[in-house]
Design a protein around this motif. Sequence first.
Motif, PDB file in Angstrom:
ATOM      1  N   PHE A  42       0.840  -1.205   0.000  1.00 48.89           N
ATOM      2  CA  PHE A  42       0.000   0.000   0.000  1.00 48.89           C
ATOM      3  C   PHE A  42       0.875   1.255   0.000  1.00 48.89           C
ATOM      4  O   PHE A  42       0.668   2.177  -0.804  1.00 48.89           O
ATOM      5  CB  PHE A  42      -0.907  -0.024   1.232  1.00 48.89           C
ATOM      6  CG  PHE A  42      -1.798   1.177   1.370  1.00 48.89           C
ATOM      7  CD1 PHE A  42      -2.965   1.287   0.630  1.00 48.89           C
ATOM      8  CD2 PHE A  42      -1.490   2.193   2.262  1.00 48.89           C
ATOM      9  CE1 PHE A  42      -3.809   2.387   0.767  1.00 48.89           C
ATOM     10  CE2 PHE A  42      -2.318   3.298   2.413  1.00 48.89           C
ATOM     11  CZ  PHE A  42      -3.478   3.394   1.664  1.00 48.89           C
ATOM     12  N   MET A  43       1.870   1.282   0.887  1.00 48.97           N
ATOM     13  CA  MET A  43       2.737   2.461   0.989  1.00 48.97           C
ATOM     14  C   MET A  43       3.586   2.634  -0.271  1.00 48.97           C
ATOM     15  O   MET A  43       3.825   3.754  -0.724  1.00 48.97           O
ATOM     16  CB  MET A  43       3.634   2.340   2.227  1.00 48.97           C
ATOM     17  CG  MET A  43       2.890   2.394   3.549  1.00 48.97           C
ATOM     18  SD  MET A  43       1.995   3.942   3.801  1.00 48.97           S
ATOM     19  CE  MET A  43       3.367   5.104   3.797  1.00 48.97           C
ATOM     20  N   GLU A  44       4.057   1.519  -0.832  1.00 51.45           N
ATOM     21  CA  GLU A  44       4.885   1.611  -2.036  1.00 51.45           C
ATOM     22  C   GLU A  44       4.086   2.160  -3.210  1.00 51.45           C
ATOM     23  O   GLU A  44       4.605   2.945  -4.019  1.00 51.45           O
ATOM     24  CB  GLU A  44       5.462   0.240  -2.379  1.00 51.45           C
ATOM     25  CG  GLU A  44       6.519   0.300  -3.475  1.00 51.45           C
ATOM     26  CD  GLU A  44       7.383  -0.936  -3.503  1.00 51.45           C
ATOM     27  OE1 GLU A  44       8.546  -0.832  -3.927  1.00 51.45           O
ATOM     28  OE2 GLU A  44       6.901  -2.008  -3.104  1.00 51.45           O
ATOM     29  N   ASP A  45       2.812   1.787  -3.295  1.00 55.77           N
ATOM     30  CA  ASP A  45       1.980   2.330  -4.367  1.00 55.77           C
ATOM     31  C   ASP A  45       1.719   3.822  -4.174  1.00 55.77           C
ATOM     32  O   ASP A  45       1.627   4.574  -5.143  1.00 55.77           O
ATOM     33  CB  ASP A  45       0.657   1.560  -4.451  1.00 55.77           C
ATOM     34  CG  ASP A  45       0.840   0.167  -5.039  1.00 55.77           C
ATOM     35  OD1 ASP A  45       1.888  -0.066  -5.679  1.00 55.77           O
ATOM     36  OD2 ASP A  45      -0.050  -0.676  -4.868  1.00 55.77           O
ATOM     37  N   LEU A  46       1.607   4.254  -2.919  1.00 60.80           N
ATOM     38  CA  LEU A  46       1.517   5.695  -2.662  1.00 60.80           C
ATOM     39  C   LEU A  46       2.808   6.396  -3.083  1.00 60.80           C
ATOM     40  O   LEU A  46       2.791   7.422  -3.767  1.00 60.80           O
ATOM     41  CB  LEU A  46       1.258   5.960  -1.173  1.00 60.80           C
ATOM     42  CG  LEU A  46      -0.101   5.587  -0.585  1.00 60.80           C
ATOM     43  CD1 LEU A  46      -0.119   5.910   0.914  1.00 60.80           C
ATOM     44  CD2 LEU A  46      -1.231   6.335  -1.281  1.00 60.80           C
ATOM     45  N   CYS A  47       3.930   5.826  -2.672  1.00 57.38           N
ATOM     46  CA  CYS A  47       5.231   6.446  -2.954  1.00 57.38           C
ATOM     47  C   CYS A  47       5.534   6.472  -4.447  1.00 57.38           C
ATOM     48  O   CYS A  47       6.152   7.424  -4.946  1.00 57.38           O
ATOM     49  CB  CYS A  47       6.334   5.696  -2.208  1.00 57.38           C
ATOM     50  SG  CYS A  47       6.317   5.936  -0.421  1.00 57.38           S
ATOM     51  N   ALA A  48       5.109   5.435  -5.162  1.00 55.28           N
ATOM     52  CA  ALA A  48       5.386   5.361  -6.595  1.00 55.28           C
ATOM     53  C   ALA A  48       4.757   6.530  -7.348  1.00 55.28           C
ATOM     54  O   ALA A  48       5.285   6.980  -8.364  1.00 55.28           O
ATOM     55  CB  ALA A  48       4.887   4.037  -7.158  1.00 55.28           C
ATOM     56  N   SER A  49       3.654   7.045  -6.833  1.00 55.03           N
ATOM     57  CA  SER A  49       2.992   8.168  -7.510  1.00 55.03           C
ATOM     58  C   SER A  49       3.844   9.431  -7.462  1.00 55.03           C
ATOM     59  O   SER A  49       3.626  10.363  -8.236  1.00 55.03           O
ATOM     60  CB  SER A  49       1.628   8.438  -6.872  1.00 55.03           C
ATOM     61  OG  SER A  49       1.774   8.997  -5.568  1.00 55.03           O
ATOM     62  N   GLN A  50       4.819   9.470  -6.530  1.00 55.74           N
ATOM     63  CA  GLN A  50       5.714  10.631  -6.418  1.00 55.74           C
ATOM     64  C   GLN A  50       7.170  10.248  -6.659  1.00 55.74           C
ATOM     65  O   GLN A  50       8.072  11.037  -6.383  1.00 55.74           O
ATOM     66  CB  GLN A  50       5.569  11.274  -5.034  1.00 55.74           C
ATOM     67  CG  GLN A  50       4.174  11.803  -4.730  1.00 55.74           C
ATOM     68  CD  GLN A  50       4.076  12.443  -3.353  1.00 55.74           C
ATOM     69  OE1 GLN A  50       5.065  12.615  -2.652  1.00 55.74           O
ATOM     70  NE2 GLN A  50       2.865  12.789  -2.956  1.00 55.74           N
ATOM     71  N   SER A  51       7.396   9.040  -7.137  1.00 56.21           N
ATOM     72  CA  SER A  51       8.760   8.543  -7.403  1.00 56.21           C
ATOM     73  C   SER A  51       9.647   8.642  -6.164  1.00 56.21           C
ATOM     74  O   SER A  51      10.825   9.012  -6.235  1.00 56.21           O
ATOM     75  CB  SER A  51       9.388   9.316  -8.568  1.00 56.21           C
ATOM     76  OG  SER A  51       8.621   9.176  -9.744  1.00 56.21           O
TER      77      SER A  51
END
Length: 467
Positions: free
Chosen positions: A319-328
């Motif tokens: 979940f957190m990685e998918d959030l972070c991926a949106s901001q690289s």
Amino acid sequence: MEEKTTAQQLRERLLNERKNGWDVVGEATEQAIFDYSEGYKAFLDRGKTERGCVAYAVELAQEMGFIPLERGMILEPGMKVYRVNRDRAINLAVVGSMPLSRGTSIAAAHIDSPRLDLKPVPLYEDSELAFLKTHYYGGLRKYQWVAIPLELQGVVAMKDGSVIQVSVGGQPGDPLFVIDDLLPHLGAEQSKRPLGEAIPGESLNILVGSRPLRGDEGADRVKLSVLNLLNQKYGITEADFASAEIEAVPAFHAVDIGFDRTLIGAYGHDDRVCAYAGLKALLDLSVTPRRTTVCVLADKEEIGSDGVSGMQSHFFETFMEDLCASQSVPLWACLENSFCLSADVTAAYDPNFPEVYEKNNSARVNYGVGLCKYTGSRGKSGASDAGAEAVAYVRRLLDDRDILWQMAELGKIDAGGGGTVACYMANRNIDTLDAGVPVLSMHSPFEIVSKLDCYMTYAACRALYES
């Protein structure tokens, strides 16, 4: 106004003299406490199981504009997203104005509670009575579960992929169930056993029927009659129990306790009282937070947080990685700058059992949210043991907003102990502190909490989100 003496000034400045919260809060806060408690009681009645909690959380979140988080989604500040893990856990987030490289503010709670699970082959007949065999879940005291009304909640997953909801006992007019107990007239030998051995786990069998199937001359006519009723209502057979998750939970509604209505009695305060606080605080955010805020409602804490829906699974990281991926932003760069309140209950000092508490370090009812630097047992085994800086951060956060708090331990050092999800969050390199509501009769079928403490825990979660 009479001038304070030097001793009085020193007392105010140096001593940590806390007061009962009802002597401190004003009328507006008092009204907010009672209003908040009504929403919490509704959450308890809707969420008798972890699946029920998730379903209701999704319903509330969607009403406030939350949408499912999809991988690859472009996230903008202020967006509200959630993701459900197999209907038994849920993570929610509100995207902040600062980049995720600055970390997140997390409130992590669990929504599972001690209960009785049906065994894979549960239904049997003995002496023309039908019973369901159970396997207890979590750290419960078995003697407390006999001779009380129970309801059945859960699902049956069918081979064709369909999932059937099972709910009996939760609605007016539904039948209830019970585990029968031995009468005192014949209980002399049972009474000689230690309390923990008086009711063996294998005797926690739920009485579910007594009428034999009319017109049948074979064995197990009562069992067959019960199966026939289940088949008529749900379309299931005995073999379908193998892929069922059905829980027996107390058939109690959340109610006010005491003449002054300042306490709530219910099943499942541990830890739905903190789960609701973290969820409600997130839903109530009226402006875009500075840091992205995350509410974690996990499963399986009562049995070690293992399993695919527990806090040790990678659902949180995904979940957190998918959030972070949106901001690289690299995931671990985000986590190392995050802060987590492990929102879990603590033991309230009980004057009826003072021998197991160390009074100076025990949480008191009506004194606010309990902050626990460490949990664990004996030599802090199983604790994350938060750093002094983490405790100071939360102290400042709460004091700046006049939120009532107290420091707490679970009980005397060698009396026992317990854990939370804190160590699993800390293992991810997240500064973490336990904080939660003091509970009387913890892990019993009917636990007691203070409405004031519930509200202060909600206020603490909101303060974290808004920091």
